[in-house]
Design a protein around this motif. Structure first.
Motif, mmCIF file in Angstrom:
data_model
loop_
_atom_site.group_PDB
_atom_site.id
_atom_site.type_symbol
_atom_site.label_atom_id
_atom_site.label_comp_id
_atom_site.label_asym_id
_atom_site.label_seq_id
_atom_site.Cartn_x
_atom_site.Cartn_y
_atom_site.Cartn_z
ATOM 1 N N TRP A 24 0.813 -1.215 0.000
ATOM 2 C CA TRP A 24 0.000 0.000 0.000
ATOM 3 C C TRP A 24 0.848 1.268 0.000
ATOM 4 N N THR A 73 0.001 4.649 1.886
ATOM 5 C CA THR A 73 -0.954 5.149 2.870
ATOM 6 C C THR A 73 -0.623 6.590 3.244
ATOM 7 N N HIS A 99 -0.684 7.203 8.451
ATOM 8 C CA HIS A 99 -0.414 5.885 9.039
ATOM 9 C C HIS A 99 0.133 6.020 10.468
ATOM 10 N N ALA A 138 1.561 -1.202 4.695
ATOM 11 C CA ALA A 138 2.074 0.086 4.219
ATOM 12 C C ALA A 138 3.516 -0.049 3.759
ATOM 13 N N VAL A 196 4.603 5.608 2.975
ATOM 14 C CA VAL A 196 3.731 6.487 3.755
ATOM 15 C C VAL A 196 4.018 7.934 3.357
ATOM 16 N N ARG A 199 1.456 -1.480 -6.049
ATOM 17 C CA ARG A 199 0.860 -0.872 -4.860
ATOM 18 C C ARG A 199 -0.591 -0.467 -5.114
ATOM 19 N N ALA A 246 -3.890 2.063 -3.173
ATOM 20 C CA ALA A 246 -4.123 3.166 -2.234
ATOM 21 C C ALA A 246 -5.599 3.517 -2.223
#
Length: 323
Positions: A205, A207, A210, A231, A234, A250, A252
Motif C-alpha cells: 500500500w 498510505t 499511518h 504500508a 507512507v 501498490r 491506495a
C-alpha cells in the motif's frame, strides 16, 4: 522559592503589543535588517525591539551561526504561538457589527488538506475574489497536531476543513459528500476489472499518515474487516499518491473527487471499494468565539454556497463526476 507556587500573572498593561509584530517579523526573517524592511521600520528600531524581547524572555531568541542567525529552541517554539496571537489580536480589533466584503482588506485563514485545496480551492478562490476583491484568502496545510489540538489551534484561524471523525465539540457546517475508491496501476496485472478484499490484504500500500492519531476513515473501516494495510510507502498528503502507485503493484485509497482529477494516461485507474465504506462528509470547523462574528459568518456562507454547486460524484464507479 516554592517550586509549586503559581506563576505570577502577566500584566498586559505593561506590554507593548507592537513588540508582538516585531517578534513575528524577527522569527520569520531571522535577520534584523530584513525584519525592519518587512515592518517598514528602521533597523535601530527593530534592534531595540529585539533587545526588549530578549530581556522579557530571558533568551537570545536569535543567535549567530557562521554568517547567519538561527532561532533558539525557545524562539522556534514561539513561531506558531506568535502567528496565532497576532491573528487573534487582529480579529479582536477588526471585529465590527457589520461586514462589507467589497471594502474589506481582512485576511481569512483556513487550515486545509491538499485534497480540500484541490477540490474546493479553485471555485472558492474565484468566488472570494468576486465578493471581496481587496481581502486575502490564505489556505494553509493542516498538520496532525492541528487536528488533535483543534480547540486551541482554531482560536487563531478562521476554520479547519476536515471530514467528520476527527474533531468533536466544536461548531461545524457540512460542505459536501465524497466517497473512497481504490487506486491501482493500469499495468498491475494482479488486479483485474475489479479489486477484491484478498487483493487489499496481500498487495503493498501507499498510505497517508499511518499513525494512531492520523488516518483515513476508509482505512479504519477496512481494519473492521480484519485487514491491516501493508504500508510500503507512507506520505503526508494525497496528491503524490497517484505517482507512487503508477508502474507498481501498490494500491491506495483516495477520494473519488480527487481521482476524477487524474490526468489521462497517468498510469493509474480508480476502482470501486470491494467493501461498504461510509461516505466522507467534508465539513468546516471553527472556534465558538467566532459564532457571531459578522466577517466569519460571511465566510461560512460563501464556503457553503460554493460547496453546494460542486458536481456530484457517482458512488457506483471509480470517480466519474456527474453534472
Amino acid at each position: 522559592m516554592d517550586e509549586d507556587a503559581a506563576p505570577r500573572p502577566l500584566r498586559l498593561a505593561n506590554l507593548d503589543l507592537n513588540l508582538l509584530l516585531s517578534l513575528r517579523a524577527l522569527l520569520a526573517e531571522r535577520n534584523v535588517t530584513r525584519a525592519a524592511a518587512a515592518l517598514g521600520l528602521s533597523q535601530p528600531a527593530v534592534s531595540a525591539a529585539l533587545a526588549r524581547l530578549r530581556r522579557h524572555f530571558g533568551d537570545e531568541l536569535l543567535v549567530r551561526v557562521g554568517n547567519r542567525y538561527e532561532l533558539t529552541p525557545l524562539a522556534a517554539g514561539l513561531v506558531d504561538r506568535v502567528q496565532g496571537a497576532v491573528a487573534g489580536v487582529e480579529r479582536v480589533f477588526s471585529a465590527a457589527p457589520d461586514f462589507d466584503a467589497t471594502d474589506s482588506t481582512r485576511e481569512f485563514t483556513l487550515l486545509v488538506s491538499d485534497y480540500a485545496t484541490s477540490v474546493l480551492g479553485p471555485p472558492l478562490a474565484a468566488a472570494f475574489a468576486r465578493s471581496a476583491p481587496n481581502a486575502r484568502l490564505r489556505l494553509c496545510p493542516h498538520r496532525p497536531e492541528d487536528v488533535t489540538g483543534a480547540a486551541e489551534r482554531l482560536r487563531g484561524v478562521d476554520g479547519l476543513l476536515l471530514p467528520h471523525g476527527f474533531v468533536d465539540d466544536l461548531p461545524f457546517i457540512d460542505l459536501y459528500e465524497d466517497h473512497w475508491v481504490v487506486l491501482v496501476a493500469t499495468a498491475n496485472e494482479r488486479v483485474g476489472a475489479e479489486i477484491t478484499l484478498d487483493d487489499l490484504a496481500t498487495l503493498p500500500w501507499v498510505t497517508v499518515y499511518h499513525r494512531p492519531t492520523a488516518f483515513t476513515p476508509a482505512a479504519q473501516q477496512l481494519r473492521a474487516h480484519g485487514i491491516e494495510p501493508r504500508a510500503q510507502v507512507v506520505v503526508e498528503s494525497f496528491l503524490p499518491i497517484p505517482d507512487l502507485v503508477a508502474g507498481t503493484d501498490r494500491v491506495a485509497l483516495v477520494q473519488a473527487r480527487l481521482a476524477a482529477r487524474l490526468r489521462p494516461g497517468g498510469g493509474v485507474r480508480a476502482l470501486p471499494c470491494p467493501f461498504t465504506v461510509t461516505p466522507l462528509v467534508e465539513a468546516m470547523w471553527w472556534h465558538p468565539t467566532y459564532d457571531t462574528d459578522a466577517a466569519h459568518r460571511w465566510l461560512r456562507g460563501l464556503i457553503t454556497e460554493v460547496s453546494a454547486v460542486l458536481p456530484t460524484i457517482s458512488a457506483t464507479d471509480g470517480g466519474s463526476q456527474e453534472e
